[in-house]
Design an enzyme around this catalytic site. Structure first.
Site, mmCIF file in Angstrom:
data_model
loop_
_atom_site.group_PDB
_atom_site.id
_atom_site.type_symbol
_atom_site.label_atom_id
_atom_site.label_comp_id
_atom_site.label_asym_id
_atom_site.label_seq_id
_atom_site.Cartn_x
_atom_site.Cartn_y
_atom_site.Cartn_z
ATOM 1 N N ASN A 11 62.637 85.026 90.255
ATOM 2 C CA ASN A 11 62.671 83.852 92.332
ATOM 3 C C ASN A 11 63.660 83.089 91.732
ATOM 4 O OD1 ASN A 11 61.698 85.265 93.756
ATOM 5 N ND2 ASN A 11 59.768 85.017 92.787
ATOM 6 N N THR A 12 65.219 81.990 92.916
ATOM 7 C CA THR A 12 65.521 81.036 92.527
ATOM 8 C C THR A 12 65.071 80.408 93.326
ATOM 9 O OG1 THR A 12 67.181 82.164 91.712
ATOM 10 C CG2 THR A 12 67.946 80.163 92.691
ATOM 11 N N GLY A 107 63.964 76.908 76.540
ATOM 12 C CA GLY A 107 63.993 77.619 78.116
ATOM 13 C C GLY A 107 63.890 76.077 79.451
ATOM 14 N N ASP A 109 63.531 75.569 82.229
ATOM 15 C CA ASP A 109 62.147 75.321 82.835
ATOM 16 C C ASP A 109 61.243 74.679 82.243
ATOM 17 O OD1 ASP A 109 62.000 77.971 81.730
ATOM 18 O OD2 ASP A 109 60.125 79.063 83.012
ATOM 19 N N THR A 132 57.620 84.462 85.671
ATOM 20 C CA THR A 132 58.443 86.211 84.838
ATOM 21 C C THR A 132 57.150 85.911 84.148
ATOM 22 O OG1 THR A 132 60.392 85.537 85.625
ATOM 23 C CG2 THR A 132 59.957 87.617 84.843
HETATM 24 N N1 LIG Z 1 47.617 84.669 95.898
HETATM 25 C C1 LIG Z 1 48.691 85.411 95.791
HETATM 26 N N2 LIG Z 1 48.691 86.536 95.273
HETATM 27 C C2 LIG Z 1 49.164 87.487 94.733
HETATM 28 N N3 LIG Z 1 50.674 86.699 94.124
HETATM 29 C C3 LIG Z 1 50.923 86.040 94.753
HETATM 30 C C4 LIG Z 1 49.995 84.814 95.267
HETATM 31 N N4 LIG Z 1 50.849 83.354 94.389
HETATM 32 C C5 LIG Z 1 51.929 83.679 94.954
HETATM 33 N N5 LIG Z 1 52.144 84.673 94.838
HETATM 34 C C6 LIG Z 1 53.414 85.350 93.808
HETATM 35 O O1 LIG Z 1 53.173 84.724 92.519
HETATM 36 C C7 LIG Z 1 54.905 84.497 91.804
HETATM 37 C C8 LIG Z 1 54.936 83.508 91.399
HETATM 38 O O2 LIG Z 1 55.613 82.993 91.661
HETATM 39 P P1 LIG Z 1 56.449 81.534 90.491
HETATM 40 O O3 LIG Z 1 57.649 81.292 92.168
HETATM 41 O O4 LIG Z 1 55.234 80.751 90.317
HETATM 42 O O5 LIG Z 1 57.035 82.568 90.176
HETATM 43 P P2 LIG Z 1 58.698 83.424 90.187
HETATM 44 O O6 LIG Z 1 59.069 83.501 90.917
HETATM 45 O O7 LIG Z 1 57.794 84.521 90.151
HETATM 46 O O8 LIG Z 1 58.773 83.449 88.044
HETATM 47 P P3 LIG Z 1 60.011 83.299 88.017
HETATM 48 O O9 LIG Z 1 59.974 81.336 88.191
HETATM 49 O O10 LIG Z 1 59.846 83.440 86.109
HETATM 50 O O11 LIG Z 1 61.318 83.884 88.741
HETATM 51 C C9 LIG Z 1 55.052 85.060 92.954
HETATM 52 O O12 LIG Z 1 56.290 86.248 93.478
HETATM 53 C C10 LIG Z 1 54.790 85.455 94.832
HETATM 54 O O13 LIG Z 1 54.863 85.918 95.759
HETATM 55 C C1 LIG Z 2 60.048 82.265 78.945
HETATM 56 C C2 LIG Z 2 60.535 82.066 80.011
HETATM 57 C C3 LIG Z 2 61.249 83.070 80.137
HETATM 58 C C4 LIG Z 2 59.760 81.450 81.148
HETATM 59 O O1 LIG Z 2 60.578 80.908 82.333
HETATM 60 C C5 LIG Z 2 62.280 80.586 79.607
HETATM 61 O O2 LIG Z 2 61.445 79.398 79.434
HETATM 62 C C6 LIG Z 2 62.850 80.903 78.555
HETATM 63 O O3 LIG Z 2 63.860 81.990 79.086
HETATM 64 N N1 LIG Z 2 62.498 79.927 77.274
HETATM 65 C C7 LIG Z 2 63.398 80.584 76.009
HETATM 66 C C8 LIG Z 2 63.345 80.660 74.828
HETATM 67 C C9 LIG Z 2 61.867 79.432 74.529
HETATM 68 O O4 LIG Z 2 61.521 78.709 75.389
HETATM 69 O O5 LIG Z 2 61.606 79.370 73.539
#
Ligand SMILES: Nc1ncnc2c1ncn2[C@@H]1O[C@H](COP(=O)(O)OP(=O)(O)OP(=O)(O)O)[C@@H](O)[C@H]1O
Ligand SMILES: CC(C)(CO)[C@@H](O)C(=O)NCCC(=O)O
Ligand SMILES: [K+]
Length: 256
Positions: A11-12, A107, A109, A132
């Site tokens: 997600n973004t 990373g 983030d 993720t």
């Molecule tokens: N109570 C819950 N039960 C199930 N899923 C949930 C709950 N709360 C949040 N989520 C889901 O958890 C996921 C985590 O969101 P988060 O924004 O932290 O990471 P992401 O966007 O999935 O990952 P990334 O940042 O790597 O793209 C989301 O897909 C969200 O919809």
């Molecule tokens: C580990 C993730 C995928 C988590 O979002 C990201 O931080 C990433 O691609 N990191 C690169 C490798 C590292 O952080 O050492």
């Protein structure tokens, strides 16, 4: 105003910072093929819905997906007439440089989480981010990212079971009532949910032992509250930690 963009593998998230608070946060899925015009259509439609007309003059981006940065740069240039600050690029300075093996590209983030966490809580921290992947970012006494842990994400673990085993369905994470599942879905949820609680606890214990000191554990990412219901894993949960980190890094780069 500042537009902060946190682009993860799934997600973004876009947040607008007015200098003292986030006035709006919007979430979309991450696709490298999304064009600058497509971002703007989505963005301006939501702004209209929320009835806000922000004057965006600056943009900061953290992206774990290098390919999406191109279109986000075009978006920033075309619609706000500015160049974005991109975390991880040489022109974007960090308040506290990471201390990792030479050649390692951390990373962005994780660097942003470390900056946001140190700003709010000082040093000696473990930041657990449930995205993720589930990442553990260790922050030194002085605020440097000094390494951490990368584990498969909660949803990714469930998806991996489904993808690899013909008889295992797609399952969403939930808190199981018991450990011993009496149907397939409960068995899968139990494995990932209780397994994750063990993973978080074990990794934090081992980080504390390796550092030989007390460390505050911060959690961010949507799934942390669900795990915290069953075990006292985290000292603090902050949903906006990554966004806060982006404002901290932006302010640091503006200062001179
Ligand atoms: N109570 C819950 N039960 C199930 N899923 C949930 C709950 N709360 C949040 N989520 C889901 O958890 C996921 C985590 O969101 P988060 O924004 O932290 O990471 P992401 O966007 O999935 O990952 P990334 O940042 O790597 O793209 C989301 O897909 C969200 O919809
Ligand atoms: C580990 C993730 C995928 C988590 O979002 C990201 O931080 C990433 O691609 N990191 C690169 C490798 C590292 O952080 O050492
Ligand atoms: K994230």
């Amino acid at each position: 105003m500042l537009l902060a963009i946190d682009c993860g593998n799934t997600n973004t998230v876009f947040s607008i910072w007015d200098g003292s608070q986030f006035v709006c946060t919007m979430r979309t899925s991450t696709h490298h093929s999304r064009t600058a015009d497509a971002y703007f259509t989505w963005f301006s439609t939501l702004l209209k819905h929320y009835e806000i007309e922000p004057d965006i003059t600056e943009v900061i981006i953290s992206s774990t997906v290098p390919r999406v940065v191109f279109n986000l740069r075009v978006f920033t240039d075309r619609f706000f007439g500015c160049r974005p600050l991109v975390v991880g690029k040489p022109e974007c300075e960090l308040p506290h440089p990471p201390r990792v093996d030479e050649g390692t590209i951390v990373g962005p983030d994780r660097l942003v989480n470390a900056a946001g966490a140190y700003d709010r809580h000082g040093g000696n921290l473990i930041v657990v981010d449930f995205g993720t992947a589930t990442t553990f970012d260790v922050v030194s006494k002085d605020g440097n990212y000094i390494g951490g842990v990368i584990a498969p994400g909660v949803n990714l673990s469930l998806e991996a079971l489904h993808m690899a085993a013909a008889a295992l369905p797609h399952v969403d994470i939930g808190k199981p009532q018991k450990v011993i599942g009496t149907n397939t879905v409960d068995c899968m949820q139990s494995g990932v949910y209780w397994g994750y609680i063990g993973l978080v606890r074990e990794i934090c214990d081992r980080i504390r032992a390796e550092r030989d000191r007390e460390m505050k554990v911060l959690a961010t990412g949507g799934l942390a509250p669900l795990l915290q219901q069953s075990a006292d894993l985290f000292d603090v949960y902050e949903e906006d930690l990554t966004m806060h980190g982006l404002t901290v890094i932006h302010a640091y780069n503006k200062k001179d």
